[in-house]
Scaffold this active site. Structure first.
Site, mmCIF file in Angstrom:
data_model
loop_
_atom_site.group_PDB
_atom_site.id
_atom_site.type_symbol
_atom_site.label_atom_id
_atom_site.label_comp_id
_atom_site.label_asym_id
_atom_site.label_seq_id
_atom_site.Cartn_x
_atom_site.Cartn_y
_atom_site.Cartn_z
ATOM 1 N N MET A 131 -71.473 -23.680 72.215
ATOM 2 C CA MET A 131 -72.582 -23.854 73.217
ATOM 3 C C MET A 131 -72.391 -25.314 73.641
ATOM 4 O O MET A 131 -73.008 -25.573 74.633
ATOM 5 C CB MET A 131 -74.005 -23.564 72.618
ATOM 6 C CG MET A 131 -74.247 -22.053 72.436
ATOM 7 S SD MET A 131 -74.012 -20.903 74.088
ATOM 8 C CE MET A 131 -75.116 -21.855 75.105
ATOM 9 N N GLU A 132 -71.930 -26.148 72.704
ATOM 10 C CA GLU A 132 -71.991 -27.495 73.279
ATOM 11 C C GLU A 132 -70.836 -27.677 74.191
ATOM 12 O O GLU A 132 -70.946 -28.403 75.383
ATOM 13 C CB GLU A 132 -71.657 -28.270 72.003
ATOM 14 C CG GLU A 132 -72.763 -28.688 71.018
ATOM 15 C CD GLU A 132 -73.261 -27.511 70.086
ATOM 16 O OE1 GLU A 132 -74.411 -27.553 69.819
ATOM 17 O OE2 GLU A 132 -72.638 -26.276 70.001
ATOM 18 N N LEU A 159 -82.521 -21.805 69.868
ATOM 19 C CA LEU A 159 -82.138 -21.562 68.813
ATOM 20 C C LEU A 159 -80.947 -22.300 68.357
ATOM 21 O O LEU A 159 -80.297 -21.819 67.160
ATOM 22 C CB LEU A 159 -82.078 -19.990 68.832
ATOM 23 C CG LEU A 159 -83.252 -19.234 69.055
ATOM 24 C CD1 LEU A 159 -83.086 -17.884 69.144
ATOM 25 C CD2 LEU A 159 -84.674 -19.670 68.258
ATOM 26 N N CYS A 160 -80.268 -23.157 68.992
ATOM 27 C CA CYS A 160 -78.954 -23.865 68.589
ATOM 28 C C CYS A 160 -79.349 -24.758 67.526
ATOM 29 O O CYS A 160 -80.340 -25.556 67.275
ATOM 30 C CB CYS A 160 -78.291 -24.376 69.839
ATOM 31 S SG CYS A 160 -77.304 -23.452 70.868
ATOM 32 N N HIS A 161 -78.407 -24.820 66.517
ATOM 33 C CA HIS A 161 -78.543 -25.870 65.396
ATOM 34 C C HIS A 161 -78.035 -27.334 66.048
ATOM 35 O O HIS A 161 -76.976 -27.227 66.761
ATOM 36 C CB HIS A 161 -77.543 -25.507 64.217
ATOM 37 C CG HIS A 161 -77.921 -24.347 63.643
ATOM 38 N ND1 HIS A 161 -77.647 -22.924 64.111
ATOM 39 C CD2 HIS A 161 -78.791 -24.113 62.433
ATOM 40 C CE1 HIS A 161 -78.219 -22.131 63.201
ATOM 41 N NE2 HIS A 161 -78.866 -22.627 62.136
ATOM 42 N N ASP A 195 -75.284 -32.639 92.023
ATOM 43 C CA ASP A 195 -76.289 -33.912 92.530
ATOM 44 C C ASP A 195 -75.824 -35.102 93.310
ATOM 45 O O ASP A 195 -76.406 -35.522 94.442
ATOM 46 C CB ASP A 195 -77.092 -34.453 90.886
ATOM 47 C CG ASP A 195 -78.002 -35.550 91.512
ATOM 48 O OD1 ASP A 195 -78.772 -35.182 92.013
ATOM 49 O OD2 ASP A 195 -77.836 -36.660 91.001
#
Length: 280
Positions: free
Chosen positions: A117-118, A81-83, A132
């Site tokens: 969020m970014e 739901l992020c733009h 990793d």
């Protein structure tokens, strides 16, 4: 990132409780900045290898930085739901401690919604990339403590984790602790004593309770709790209709943690939300 509403409701839900992308077309574009951090814990000898660029996969720190930046750019593809945002800048900094790598990401945009969020995604992807590249020598490395540190821009203005914590701890604050556990026990001697670092997992599943299918979720939760230092009394599997009684019984044994799973669907027999709400 999706917009945050001016009240306490969840802006990503519509009037029927369904997930949606928030319409931000009516908001004014402004410069927005967010800073997030996380910590990748490993062994001291691995930190020495990172410092000397001597791991089997070379140039680990640079690769992790680039991965974090790339992750920030693809946040809207990862978080439903992020733009999609036009990022003005993203930086990822990695600081070596004695037994950990501290990851700090800063994201900036000029847009109608926040860039938190970014920044968080940049930290997560950088940390996963570290794992990793480190796992060949330390498969037990742990990525955690991913959190927003601060943000600016938008109608709500600046927010800082440090300032929020200070405000919550201030005398008279609604968020300030009312009393310590010891004070509470002294005030109410009849109150049961919680057993520190103990837990119970309660699984609501009629089919699992009658043996029609194995319970696979409960043991996973119990293993996760044990990995975080919680002694699990057991995994209790009950039919959906019995979850309220089972929850009361679990609480009566005064564990520090009770985790419920199952029984949250639309069926009338799914009663876990009601059972939990009754004891909160």
């Amino acid at each position: 990132m999706g917009a945050v509403s001016d009240d306490s409701t969840l802006s990503h839900l519509d009037a029927d409780g369904r997930a949606r992308m928030v319409d931000v077309s009516g908001k004014t574009a402004s410069v927005r900045r967010a800073v997030a951090s996380g910590r990748y814990r490993t062994r001291a000898d691995v930190i020495a290898l990172l410092r000397d660029d001597a791991l089997p996969k070379a140039d680990v720190l640079t690769t992790a930085r680039l991965a974090g930046i790339g992750g920030a750019k693809r946040t809207s593809e990862l978080i439903p739901l992020c733009h999609p945002l036009p990022l003005d800048a993203v930086t990822v900094d990695l600081e070596l401690e004695a037994d950990a790598v501290v990851i700090t990401a800063t994201a900036t945009t000029t847009g109608r919604t926040g860039v938190e969020m970014e920044a968080l995604t940049a930290v997560a992807v950088a940390g996963l990339t570290l794992h990793d590249m480190v796992k060949a020598v330390d498969p037990a490395g742990v990525l955690g403590e991913i959190r927003l540190l601060e943000k600016t821009g938008g109608v709500r203005g600046p927010w800082s984790r440090d300032r929020a914590a200070e405000a919550a701890a201030a005398p008279g604050s609604d968020s300030a602790p009312r009393s310590t556990a010891a004070e509470s026990a002294h005030a109410d001697p009849d109150r049961p004593t919680v057993r520190p670092r103990t837990g119970i997992v309660l699984v609501s599943s009629t089919r699992a309770a009658v043996g029609e299918r194995p319970d696979e979720t409960g043991p996973v939760i119990a293993e996760w709790l044990a990995g975080h230092g919680i002694a699990v009394d057991g995994v209790v599997v009950v039919a959906d209709a019995g979850v309220a009684d089972a929850l009361q019984a679990a609480l009566a044994s005064t564990p520090a943690v009770v985790i419920t799973t199952g029984g949250t669907g639309p069926s009338p027999s799914d009663r876990t939300p009601e059972a939990v709400a009754a004891v909160l």
